[in-house]
Design a protein around this motif. Structure first.
Motif, short mmCIF file in Angstrom:
data_model
loop_
_atom_site.label_atom_id
_atom_site.label_comp_id
_atom_site.label_asym_id
_atom_site.label_seq_id
_atom_site.Cartn_x
_atom_site.Cartn_y
_atom_site.Cartn_z
N LYS A 30 -2.92 0.39 46.83
CA LYS A 30 -4.31 0.30 46.44
C LYS A 30 -4.45 0.75 45.00
O LYS A 30 -3.48 1.16 44.39
CB LYS A 30 -5.23 1.09 47.38
CG LYS A 30 -4.98 2.56 47.43
CD LYS A 30 -5.83 3.20 48.52
CE LYS A 30 -5.94 4.69 48.34
NZ LYS A 30 -6.70 5.12 47.18
N ASN A 39 -15.13 -1.18 43.81
CA ASN A 39 -15.00 -2.63 43.80
C ASN A 39 -15.54 -3.25 42.51
O ASN A 39 -16.21 -4.28 42.54
CB ASN A 39 -15.68 -3.23 45.04
CG ASN A 39 -14.93 -2.89 46.30
OD1 ASN A 39 -13.79 -3.31 46.48
ND2 ASN A 39 -15.55 -2.11 47.18
N LEU A 44 -10.89 -4.87 40.99
CA LEU A 44 -10.47 -6.05 41.74
C LEU A 44 -9.41 -6.85 40.98
O LEU A 44 -8.46 -7.37 41.58
CB LEU A 44 -11.68 -6.92 42.08
CG LEU A 44 -12.70 -6.27 43.02
CD1 LEU A 44 -13.94 -7.14 43.16
CD2 LEU A 44 -12.09 -5.95 44.37
N GLN A 51 -1.12 -6.54 44.07
CA GLN A 51 -0.81 -7.37 45.23
C GLN A 51 0.38 -8.29 44.94
O GLN A 51 1.30 -8.42 45.75
CB GLN A 51 -2.03 -8.19 45.63
CG GLN A 51 -1.79 -9.09 46.82
CD GLN A 51 -3.00 -9.95 47.15
OE1 GLN A 51 -4.07 -9.81 46.55
NE2 GLN A 51 -2.84 -10.85 48.09
N ILE A 67 -4.40 -7.54 54.12
CA ILE A 67 -5.27 -7.03 53.06
C ILE A 67 -6.54 -6.51 53.71
O ILE A 67 -7.16 -7.18 54.52
CB ILE A 67 -5.61 -8.12 52.03
CG1 ILE A 67 -4.35 -8.57 51.30
CG2 ILE A 67 -6.66 -7.62 51.03
CD1 ILE A 67 -4.57 -9.72 50.35
N SER A 69 -10.39 -4.71 52.92
CA SER A 69 -11.43 -4.55 51.90
C SER A 69 -12.50 -3.63 52.44
O SER A 69 -12.84 -3.70 53.62
CB SER A 69 -12.06 -5.90 51.56
OG SER A 69 -11.11 -6.77 51.02
N LYS A 74 -9.94 -2.56 47.70
CA LYS A 74 -8.98 -3.36 48.47
C LYS A 74 -7.68 -2.59 48.62
O LYS A 74 -7.31 -1.79 47.76
CB LYS A 74 -8.70 -4.69 47.77
CG LYS A 74 -9.82 -5.68 47.87
CD LYS A 74 -9.38 -7.03 47.35
CE LYS A 74 -10.40 -8.08 47.69
NZ LYS A 74 -9.90 -9.43 47.41
N SER A 75 -6.97 -2.89 49.71
CA SER A 75 -5.64 -2.32 49.90
C SER A 75 -4.76 -3.36 50.59
O SER A 75 -5.26 -4.22 51.32
CB SER A 75 -5.70 -1.02 50.70
OG SER A 75 -6.34 -1.22 51.93
#
Length: 162
Positions: A30, A39, A44, A51, A67, A69, A74-75
Protein backbone atom coordinates in the motif's frame (compact mmCIF):
# COMPACT_ATOMS: atom_id res chain seq x y z
CA UNK A 1 -10.17 8.69 11.01
CA UNK A 2 -12.65 6.08 12.22
CA UNK A 3 -13.18 4.93 8.62
CA UNK A 4 -9.43 4.53 8.11
CA UNK A 5 -9.06 2.42 11.25
CA UNK A 6 -12.03 0.28 10.27
CA UNK A 7 -10.58 -0.20 6.79
CA UNK A 8 -7.23 -1.29 8.29
CA UNK A 9 -8.98 -3.78 10.54
CA UNK A 10 -10.95 -5.20 7.61
CA UNK A 11 -7.77 -5.52 5.53
CA UNK A 12 -6.01 -7.34 8.37
CA UNK A 13 -8.96 -9.71 8.75
CA UNK A 14 -8.79 -10.42 5.01
CA UNK A 15 -5.06 -11.16 5.40
CA UNK A 16 -5.82 -13.57 8.25
CA UNK A 17 -8.48 -15.27 6.12
CA UNK A 18 -5.98 -15.69 3.27
CA UNK A 19 -3.35 -17.11 5.61
CA UNK A 20 -5.91 -19.53 7.02
CA UNK A 21 -7.01 -20.63 3.55
CA UNK A 22 -3.59 -20.99 1.92
CA UNK A 23 -1.19 -21.52 4.87
CA UNK A 24 1.30 -19.25 3.09
CA UNK A 25 2.75 -15.76 3.67
CA UNK A 26 0.81 -12.73 2.45
CA UNK A 27 2.43 -9.64 0.95
CA UNK A 28 0.46 -6.43 1.47
CA UNK A 29 1.46 -3.42 -0.61
CA UNK A 30 0.00 0.00 0.00
CA UNK A 31 0.99 3.63 -0.06
CA UNK A 32 2.32 5.34 3.03
CA UNK A 33 0.35 8.54 2.43
CA UNK A 34 0.05 11.05 5.29
CA UNK A 35 -3.17 12.56 6.57
CA UNK A 36 -6.78 11.46 6.56
CA UNK A 37 -7.34 11.64 2.79
CA UNK A 38 -5.70 8.49 1.43
CA UNK A 39 -7.34 8.47 -2.01
CA UNK A 40 -5.83 11.59 -3.54
CA UNK A 41 -4.84 11.74 -7.20
CA UNK A 42 -1.21 11.41 -6.13
CA UNK A 43 -1.82 8.42 -3.86
CA UNK A 44 -3.80 6.58 -6.52
CA UNK A 45 -1.19 7.30 -9.20
CA UNK A 46 1.71 6.05 -7.08
CA UNK A 47 -0.32 2.97 -6.11
CA UNK A 48 -0.43 2.07 -9.82
CA UNK A 49 3.38 2.10 -9.84
CA UNK A 50 3.54 -0.06 -6.72
CA UNK A 51 0.96 -2.47 -8.10
CA UNK A 52 2.99 -2.93 -11.28
CA UNK A 53 6.21 -3.51 -9.32
CA UNK A 54 4.65 -6.01 -6.93
CA UNK A 55 2.82 -7.87 -9.66
CA UNK A 56 6.02 -8.11 -11.68
CA UNK A 57 8.10 -9.32 -8.72
CA UNK A 58 5.70 -11.76 -7.07
CA UNK A 59 3.55 -13.12 -9.94
CA UNK A 60 5.68 -16.20 -10.62
CA UNK A 61 5.40 -17.22 -6.95
CA UNK A 62 1.84 -16.12 -6.20
CA UNK A 63 -1.22 -18.29 -5.74
CA UNK A 64 -3.75 -15.48 -5.19
CA UNK A 65 -3.93 -11.70 -5.58
CA UNK A 66 -6.58 -9.18 -4.65
CA UNK A 67 -6.87 -5.39 -4.71
CA UNK A 68 -8.72 -3.75 -1.84
CA UNK A 69 -10.02 -0.17 -1.84
CA UNK A 70 -11.24 1.84 1.10
CA UNK A 71 -10.74 4.84 3.35
CA UNK A 72 -7.09 3.82 3.96
CA UNK A 73 -6.42 3.85 0.23
CA UNK A 74 -5.81 0.98 -2.14
CA UNK A 75 -3.83 -2.11 -1.20
CA UNK A 76 -2.67 -5.18 -3.06
CA UNK A 77 -2.65 -8.54 -1.30
CA UNK A 78 -0.54 -11.35 -2.72
CA UNK A 79 -0.42 -14.86 -1.29
CA UNK A 80 3.07 -16.12 -2.11
CA UNK A 81 4.86 -19.46 -2.18
CA UNK A 82 8.07 -17.65 -1.19
CA UNK A 83 9.30 -18.00 2.37
CA UNK A 84 8.50 -15.07 4.62
CA UNK A 85 12.14 -14.02 4.59
CA UNK A 86 12.41 -14.21 0.78
CA UNK A 87 9.21 -12.18 0.42
CA UNK A 88 10.40 -9.55 2.92
CA UNK A 89 13.81 -9.27 1.26
CA UNK A 90 12.10 -8.66 -2.10
CA UNK A 91 9.85 -6.03 -0.50
CA UNK A 92 12.79 -4.24 1.10
CA UNK A 93 14.65 -4.30 -2.20
CA UNK A 94 11.74 -2.49 -3.87
CA UNK A 95 11.33 0.01 -1.01
CA UNK A 96 15.08 0.71 -0.90
CA UNK A 97 15.88 0.90 -4.59
CA UNK A 98 12.91 2.49 -6.33
CA UNK A 99 12.77 6.33 -6.47
CA UNK A 100 9.28 6.17 -4.93
CA UNK A 101 10.23 3.51 -2.38
CA UNK A 102 9.95 6.00 0.47
CA UNK A 103 6.16 6.10 0.04
CA UNK A 104 5.73 2.37 -0.60
CA UNK A 105 4.60 0.33 2.39
CA UNK A 106 5.12 -3.37 1.72
CA UNK A 107 4.39 -5.65 4.65
CA UNK A 108 4.85 -9.40 4.74
CA UNK A 109 2.67 -11.45 7.07
CA UNK A 110 3.83 -14.79 8.41
CA UNK A 111 1.64 -17.85 8.70
CA UNK A 112 0.86 -16.89 12.32
CA UNK A 113 -0.62 -13.55 11.21
CA UNK A 114 2.21 -11.34 12.46
CA UNK A 115 4.21 -9.16 10.12
CA UNK A 116 7.96 -9.35 9.75
CA UNK A 117 9.63 -6.00 10.32
CA UNK A 118 12.90 -4.54 9.20
CA UNK A 119 14.30 -4.93 12.69
CA UNK A 120 13.49 -8.65 12.61
CA UNK A 121 16.05 -9.10 9.86
CA UNK A 122 18.66 -6.72 11.26
CA UNK A 123 17.83 -3.58 9.28
CA UNK A 124 17.33 -0.04 10.51
CA UNK A 125 13.93 1.64 10.67
CA UNK A 126 12.71 3.63 7.70
CA UNK A 127 13.91 7.23 7.39
CA UNK A 128 11.83 10.40 7.36
CA UNK A 129 11.06 11.55 3.83
CA UNK A 130 11.88 15.17 4.75
CA UNK A 131 14.92 15.08 7.04
CA UNK A 132 16.18 11.48 6.82
CA UNK A 133 16.00 10.94 10.59
CA UNK A 134 14.32 7.82 12.00
CA UNK A 135 10.73 8.20 10.73
CA UNK A 136 9.16 6.89 13.95
CA UNK A 137 11.08 9.37 16.08
CA UNK A 138 10.19 12.19 13.68
CA UNK A 139 6.50 11.32 13.93
CA UNK A 140 6.57 10.98 17.71
CA UNK A 141 8.27 14.33 18.34
CA UNK A 142 6.39 16.00 15.47
CA UNK A 143 9.42 17.44 13.72
CA UNK A 144 7.26 18.42 10.75
CA UNK A 145 3.71 19.65 10.28
CA UNK A 146 1.23 17.44 8.46
CA UNK A 147 1.15 20.01 5.65
CA UNK A 148 4.94 19.82 5.25
CA UNK A 149 4.84 16.03 5.07
CA UNK A 150 1.98 15.95 2.57
CA UNK A 151 3.75 18.55 0.44
CA UNK A 152 7.00 16.56 0.51
CA UNK A 153 5.28 13.31 -0.40
CA UNK A 154 3.29 14.95 -3.20
CA UNK A 155 6.44 16.58 -4.64
CA UNK A 156 8.18 13.20 -4.72
CA UNK A 157 5.20 11.53 -6.38
CA UNK A 158 4.73 14.30 -8.95
CA UNK A 159 8.42 14.20 -9.82
CA UNK A 160 8.20 10.52 -10.81
CA UNK A 161 4.57 10.01 -11.87
CA UNK A 162 3.31 13.12 -13.63
Amino acid sequence: MKDILQDREERYNTILDLISKYQLPVVCGKINYPGNHKNTVEALKVFEVLQQLLTSRYTADSVFTEILSGADGKSLLIVTKLTTLEAKQAAIHIESNHPLGRVFDIDVYKEDGTSIGRGDIGLESRRCILCNEDARVCMRVKNHSLEEIIDGVNKLIRKHCF
